[in-house]
Design an enzyme around this catalytic site. Structure first.
Site, PDB file in Angstrom:
ATOM      1  N   ASP A 164       0.660  -1.103   0.074  1.00  0.00           N
ATOM      2  CA  ASP A 164       0.156   0.118   0.223  1.00  0.00           C
ATOM      3  C   ASP A 164       0.584   2.066  -0.044  1.00  0.00           C
ATOM      4  OD1 ASP A 164      -2.391   1.378  -0.128  1.00  0.00           O
ATOM      5  OD2 ASP A 164      -3.060   0.878   2.177  1.00  0.00           O
TER       6      ASP A 164
ATOM      7  N   ASN B 107     -10.005  -2.918  -7.160  1.00  0.00           N
ATOM      8  CA  ASN B 107      -9.857  -2.218  -7.455  1.00  0.00           C
ATOM      9  C   ASN B 107     -10.561  -1.738  -9.361  1.00  0.00           C
ATOM     10  OD1 ASN B 107      -6.839  -3.187  -6.002  1.00  0.00           O
ATOM     11  ND2 ASN B 107      -8.348  -1.850  -5.517  1.00  0.00           N
TER      12      ASN B 107
END
Ligand code: V07
Length: 250
Positions: free
Chosen positions: A26, A74
């Site tokens: 991340d 996503n």
């Protein structure tokens, strides 16, 4: 204790290396923003770091490194970003294939692979074929992966098998359930020993829900493109100083 742990005096012990490390990579977008760059520049830098960390993990003797490359959620990002992400595996292998071969690393992908564009799928398949005889670390890309989707698909497959009289409802145990998860190809190494998430977020975000049941978790504040081999070493040292009990007292 865990949060005040200062590992500066501790050394990595080579006989308690986590066999399976999973990483939620991340902070790529934030890394780019901090530099006034577009998000995709962060993804590209993050991709380069995959090589560094994979080779370091391999050098430490890690058996499986699972990287959360793309989640089922996503797809909700802007189309231009999704399209860019879908091309990253192509860039990755065109640049890093020689390094993977040199380090005896075997590539696999776990996720709903059917849903990704054909050219990307073919490149990933070719990389898996080209590295299938490598006997070192398994580099497992969780690509279009979602923990709930994994469990749901396993449940459907099991329901169908009961319907087809392959076994009774009562025969379903953890072993049979795991045989129907996407990580079944990893056999006894399916469950990560250590989960690392970068960039300071302290969530699982639908990653390997079943497999993380007894996993030790380390949350590192660095953004993924800045996450270094030394960070990995420190996070493994943290793992080595935890007391894993698997629900027992000992
Ligand atoms: C992606 C780079 C790493 C940070 C996270 C977001 C961006 C490597 C791959 C990859 C995936 C499959 C494969 C080979 C390489 C990748 C996506 C994003 C979608 F077989 N990095 N990387 N895939 N980023």
């Amino acid at each position: 204790m865990v949060d005040t742990f200062d590992d500066s005096d501790y050394q990595l012990s080579m006989d308690n290396i986590p066999k399976h490390i999973a990483i939620i990579m991340d902070g790529n977008g934030r890394w780019a923003k901090k530099r006034g760059l577009q998000r995709i520049a962060g993804h590209k830098e993050g991709m380069n770091n995959v090589k560094t960390i994979a080779i370091t993990a391999s050098d430490f003797g890690v058996k499986v490194l699972t990287l959360y490359a793309f989640s089922t959620e996503n797809w909700g990002r802007p189309t231009s970003e999704v399209n860019f992400l879908m091309r990253l595996p192509i860039d990755f292998f065109s640049v890093f294939m020689p390094d993977l071969m040199k380090n005896n690393i075997k590539v696999i992908a776990t996720g709903l692979i059917e849903k990704i564009p054909k050219n990307t799928r073919q490149i990933i398949q070719r990389a898996m074929d080209d590295t299938k005889d490598n006997t070192g670390m398994i580099l497992n890309f969780a690509f279009n992966y979602g923990g709930r989707a994994d469990i749901l698909e396993a449940t459907k497959a099991l329901a169908q098998k009961v319907k087809d009289n392959e076994f009774s409802v009562d025969a379903i145990d953890e072993k049979i359930f795991e045989d129907n998860l996407l990580t079944n190809v990893l056999g006894e190494l399916a469950d990560p020993d250590l989960l690392i998430r970068t960039s300071g977020e302290t969530r699982i975000s639908n990653f390997m829900l079943w497999q993380l049941a007894y996993t030790e978790m380390v949350f590192n504040d660095n953004l993924w493109p800045d996450y270094s081999s030394e960070d990995l070493e420190h996070d493994i040292i943290k793992y080595q100083n935890r007391d894993r009990r698997f629900g027992k007292l000992n």
